[in-house]
Design an enzyme around this catalytic site. Structure first.
Site, PDB file in Angstrom:
ATOM      1  N   SER A  58     109.916  74.990  32.350  1.00 29.04           N
ATOM      2  CA  SER A  58     108.872  74.004  32.078  1.00 29.04           C
ATOM      3  C   SER A  58     109.428  72.861  31.253  1.00 29.04           C
ATOM      4  O   SER A  58     109.797  73.019  30.085  1.00 29.04           O
ATOM      5  CB  SER A  58     107.709  74.654  31.334  1.00 29.04           C
ATOM      6  OG  SER A  58     106.876  73.640  30.834  1.00 29.04           O
TER       7      SER A  58
ATOM      8  N   HIS B 184     109.163  73.222  36.664  1.00 27.00           N
ATOM      9  CA  HIS B 184     107.723  73.286  36.366  1.00 27.00           C
ATOM     10  C   HIS B 184     107.313  72.041  35.577  1.00 27.00           C
ATOM     11  O   HIS B 184     107.860  71.747  34.518  1.00 27.00           O
ATOM     12  CB  HIS B 184     107.456  74.553  35.554  1.00 27.00           C
ATOM     13  CG  HIS B 184     106.018  74.846  35.297  1.00 27.00           C
ATOM     14  ND1 HIS B 184     105.210  75.491  36.205  1.00 27.00           N
ATOM     15  CD2 HIS B 184     105.235  74.602  34.216  1.00 27.00           C
ATOM     16  CE1 HIS B 184     103.993  75.634  35.708  1.00 27.00           C
ATOM     17  NE2 HIS B 184     103.978  75.097  34.493  1.00 27.00           N
TER      18      HIS B 184
ATOM     19  N   ASP C 124     104.173  70.060  33.819  1.00 23.60           N
ATOM     20  CA  ASP C 124     102.827  70.244  33.277  1.00 23.60           C
ATOM     21  C   ASP C 124     102.137  68.903  33.085  1.00 23.60           C
ATOM     22  O   ASP C 124     102.473  68.145  32.180  1.00 23.60           O
ATOM     23  CB  ASP C 124     102.927  70.947  31.917  1.00 23.60           C
ATOM     24  CG  ASP C 124     103.369  72.388  32.060  1.00 23.60           C
ATOM     25  OD1 ASP C 124     102.633  73.170  32.664  1.00 23.60           O
ATOM     26  OD2 ASP C 124     104.470  72.725  31.569  1.00 23.60           O
TER      27      ASP C 124
ATOM     28  N   MET D  29      98.802  67.040  31.967  1.00 22.77           N
ATOM     29  CA  MET D  29      97.615  67.321  31.142  1.00 22.77           C
ATOM     30  C   MET D  29      96.809  66.045  30.938  1.00 22.77           C
ATOM     31  O   MET D  29      97.392  64.978  30.732  1.00 22.77           O
ATOM     32  CB  MET D  29      98.045  67.840  29.768  1.00 22.77           C
ATOM     33  CG  MET D  29      98.904  69.083  29.823  1.00 22.77           C
ATOM     34  SD  MET D  29      99.326  69.595  28.149  1.00 22.77           S
ATOM     35  CE  MET D  29     100.443  70.944  28.504  1.00 22.77           C
TER      36      MET D  29
ATOM     37  N   HIS E  41     101.986  71.767  37.691  1.00 24.73           N
ATOM     38  CA  HIS E  41     100.843  72.503  37.125  1.00 24.73           C
ATOM     39  C   HIS E  41      99.846  71.474  36.613  1.00 24.73           C
ATOM     40  O   HIS E  41     100.066  70.835  35.585  1.00 24.73           O
ATOM     41  CB  HIS E  41     101.379  73.408  36.001  1.00 24.73           C
ATOM     42  CG  HIS E  41     100.339  74.211  35.296  1.00 24.73           C
ATOM     43  ND1 HIS E  41     100.605  74.908  34.138  1.00 24.73           N
ATOM     44  CD2 HIS E  41      99.023  74.439  35.567  1.00 24.73           C
ATOM     45  CE1 HIS E  41      99.501  75.525  33.734  1.00 24.73           C
ATOM     46  NE2 HIS E  41      98.531  75.243  34.570  1.00 24.73           N
TER      47      HIS E  41
ATOM     48  N   MET F  23      96.852  70.505  34.770  1.00 21.95           N
ATOM     49  CA  MET F  23      95.836  70.879  33.762  1.00 21.95           C
ATOM     50  C   MET F  23      94.932  69.669  33.583  1.00 21.95           C
ATOM     51  O   MET F  23      94.935  68.978  32.557  1.00 21.95           O
ATOM     52  CB  MET F  23      96.528  71.299  32.459  1.00 21.95           C
ATOM     53  CG  MET F  23      97.101  72.709  32.550  1.00 21.95           C
ATOM     54  SD  MET F  23      98.311  73.036  31.278  1.00 21.95           S
ATOM     55  CE  MET F  23      99.737  72.291  32.047  1.00 21.95           C
TER      56      MET F  23
ATOM     57  N   MET G 284      97.900  82.306  33.637  1.00 22.10           N
ATOM     58  CA  MET G 284      98.227  81.743  32.317  1.00 22.10           C
ATOM     59  C   MET G 284      98.250  82.870  31.292  1.00 22.10           C
ATOM     60  O   MET G 284      97.278  83.622  31.163  1.00 22.10           O
ATOM     61  CB  MET G 284      97.183  80.708  31.886  1.00 22.10           C
ATOM     62  CG  MET G 284      97.276  79.349  32.554  1.00 22.10           C
ATOM     63  SD  MET G 284      98.867  78.509  32.408  1.00 22.10           S
ATOM     64  CE  MET G 284      99.085  78.401  30.630  1.00 22.10           C
TER      65      MET G 284
ATOM     66  N   ASP H 299     102.910  82.034  33.126  1.00 24.04           N
ATOM     67  CA  ASP H 299     103.206  80.814  32.368  1.00 24.04           C
ATOM     68  C   ASP H 299     102.659  80.931  30.949  1.00 24.04           C
ATOM     69  O   ASP H 299     101.455  81.018  30.745  1.00 24.04           O
ATOM     70  CB  ASP H 299     102.564  79.622  33.100  1.00 24.04           C
ATOM     71  CG  ASP H 299     102.855  78.279  32.442  1.00 24.04           C
ATOM     72  OD1 ASP H 299     103.671  78.235  31.508  1.00 24.04           O
ATOM     73  OD2 ASP H 299     102.263  77.274  32.895  1.00 24.04           O
TER      74      ASP H 299
END
Ligand code: DX5
Ligand code: ZN
Length: 220
Positions: free
Chosen positions: A7, A32, A34, A36, A65, A67, A136, A174
């Site tokens: 990540s 990965h 992320d 957000m 991912h 979010m 998660m 994760d």
């Protein structure tokens, strides 16, 4: 096959290209990423311009991912930025079936993420249509948190659901994964392992290689 998905949230952003090259050299198959939005989760990370710019650093699979509330709004942008897997939260999609289909139709691989307190049974209808489920193991929003132990039971339950239905769906974990707990996670049935601080704190290439070494035992 067990896959490592480092990540980038845990990386040193002043040397992002170098850090991605380091985990690529160590053999990590996924990267990965992320995303957000400050609404679904309390913090804001990065978005399309960063994904598009690091696309040039590696040929590895981009495991994004999201979010983000209603991530279906960003499917075309993700495709343009170079995403391969798009993972959306069950809790963030009012019409999960539609969002999963949108991702598939855009030529990417759909995955669904569950927060720690969301039961795996909520996926019984959509499971045949996704390529991966992300469990998660911390509350999403930040790197460096502690692994929540009850999520191991969710991995086991999901493994049973997938096997019973004869599906090929991957199980990704994760949050809070370290060299010290990764084996119990693999034994529970996860096959796609996200590691942020556990790879990027210190020597990223060596840390990633240490995870890969453990995976080799399970891949043999
Ligand atoms: C947290 C993110 C994770 C995070 C993991 O919301 O989804 O991918 O970067 O970081 P570690 O491995 O440090 O818990
Ligand atoms: Zn993540």
């Amino acid at each position: 096959m067990i896959i490592l998905s480092p990540s980038v949230l845990g990386a040193d952003f002043t040397k992002l290209g170098e850090q991605i090259a380091a985990v690529d050299r160590a053999g990590a198959e996924y990267i990965h990423l992320d995303v957000m939005d400050g609404s679904f989760v309390p913090s804001i990370s990065f978005g399309m311009p960063v994904i598009a710019s690091i696309r040039g650093c590696t040929g590895r699979i981009f495991d994004v991912h999201m979010m983000v509330e209603e991530p279906g709004r960003f499917v075309d942008d993700l495709k343009k930025a170079g995403a391969d897997i798009v993972c959306v939260h069950q809790e963030a999609c009012r019409h999960l079936d539609r969002t999963v289909n949108q991702i598939r139709e855009a030529g990417m691989s759909p995955a669904v993420a569950l927060n720690p307190a969301t039961p795996v049974e909520t996926l019984s209808c959509i499971l045949p249509y996704v390529d991966m489920v992300l469990v998660m193991s911390v509350n999403p929003g930040f790197g460096g948190q502690k692994f929540i132990p009850y999520t191991l039971e969710k991995i086991r339950a999901l493994r049973r659901m997938i096997d019973e239905q004869g599906l090929k769906c991957r199980i990704e974990i994760d949050g809070g994964v370290k060299l010290s707990n990764v084996e119990e996670i693999l034994q529970a049935g996860a096959d796609t392992i996200v590691v942020g601080s556990g790879v990027f704190s210190g020597d990223a290439e060596k840390n990633a290689a240490d995870f890969m070494e453990i995976f080799r035992k399970y891949n043999a």
